[in-house]
Design a protein around this motif. Structure first.
Motif, PDB file in Angstrom:
ATOM      1  N   GLN A 237       0.828  -1.210   0.000  1.00 52.13           N
ATOM      2  CA  GLN A 237       0.000   0.000   0.000  1.00 52.13           C
ATOM      3  C   GLN A 237       0.861   1.258   0.000  1.00 52.13           C
ATOM      4  O   GLN A 237       0.580   2.228  -0.706  1.00 52.13           O
ATOM      5  N   GLU A 238       1.966   1.214   0.776  1.00 57.74           N
ATOM      6  CA  GLU A 238       2.882   2.371   0.813  1.00 57.74           C
ATOM      7  C   GLU A 238       3.531   2.587  -0.550  1.00 57.74           C
ATOM      8  O   GLU A 238       3.684   3.724  -1.008  1.00 57.74           O
TER       9      GLU A 238
ATOM     10  N   GLU B 205       1.301   4.226  -3.011  1.00 57.19           N
ATOM     11  CA  GLU B 205       1.119   5.671  -2.790  1.00 57.19           C
ATOM     12  C   GLU B 205       2.421   6.469  -2.922  1.00 57.19           C
ATOM     13  O   GLU B 205       2.418   7.693  -2.845  1.00 57.19           O
TER      14      GLU B 205
ATOM     15  N   LYS C 282       4.714   5.852  -8.327  1.00 54.09           N
ATOM     16  CA  LYS C 282       3.647   6.406  -9.187  1.00 54.09           C
ATOM     17  C   LYS C 282       4.234   6.940 -10.486  1.00 54.09           C
ATOM     18  O   LYS C 282       3.733   6.681 -11.568  1.00 54.09           O
TER      19      LYS C 282
END
Length: 234
Positions: free
Chosen positions: A219-220, A223, A228
């Motif tokens: 999840q980290e 984000e 990204k």
């Protein structure tokens, strides 16, 4: 369950893997993401004995499996679904599945495992007598996964399962991967579709030119601005 310590792999003079270390805890989904040619497939092939490391160690359930041949690694409960599926196109679906159980001499158990695979992939049951080469890309991926499940793996290595599939089938394959994990199979997933991979994984590693450049909670990573920018088109 799996521990890879500082492996180095060469193809002739080319230093393909430069000291990769990673861990796959039991019951989790761990993903390796990165561009084409980063060394993800070579890492999987080294874990399952198809490629020999020049140095470093690989442990499965605490046992040193560095340099052990692939057949014995499968016996221990570690199975790979290769990139490009590698099904036997000129054989019917059911024979492809039987080949996945080639180490199991218990016919009753093999028949039970076959029923389980058909229950999980009803389309394979509908097409059990069809030649595997006549299946769609998504069905071939299901067949490759079903064949791997016939060996009763504790740890499943999946190499680019979404490759060449439509977005709808990609979703289906990923939900199957999540279900398999929920039912107790530990998974190491190599994927170019970083967003999908990180969305179902517990932990992720980013591989670039044979090295791990980032690692952490999936999840980290999802984000993270660097991830990204490099892999999620943002």
């Amino acid at each position: 369950m799996l521990k890879v310590e500082d492996i180095h792999v060469y193809y002739g003079a080319i230093h393909a893997i430069k000291g990769i270390s990673l861990e796959v805890p039991q019951g989790k989904i761990v993903t390796l993401i990165g561009a084409n040619g980063a060394g993800k497939t070579t890492t999987l092939n080294t874990i399952c004995g198809l490629t020999k490391p020049k140095s470093g160690k690989i442990f499965f359930e605490g046992k040193d499996i560095t340099g052990v041949d692939t057949q014995n690694i499968v016996r221990l409960g570690l199975t790979q679904v290769p990139e490009g599926r590698r099904i036997f196109a000129n054989m019917p679906v059911y024979e492809n599945l039987e080949l996945g159980a080639f180490l199991n001499k218990d016919k009753k158990q093999v028949a039970q495992d076959m029923e389980r695979v058909y229950a999980r992939f009803p389309r394979l049951l509908e097409r059990k007598h069809q030649l595997a080469g006549s299946l769609s890309g998504g069905e071939q991926q299901m067949l490759a996964m079903g064949r791997a499940l016939m060996s009763r793996p504790k740890l499943l290595l999946l190499d680019e399962p979404s490759m060449g599939l439509s977005p709808i089938l990609v979703k289906e394959i990923f939900s199957i991967i999540k279900e398999l994990n929920e039912q107790g199979t530990t998974i190491l997933l190599v994927e170019q579709n970083a967003k999908m991979a990180l969305s179902i994984a517990d932990k992720g590693y980013v591989v670039e030119t044979g090295r791990i450049v980032m690692a952490g909670d999936a999840q980290e990573l999802l984000e993270s601005p660097e991830v990204k920018k490099a892999y999620l088109g943002g």
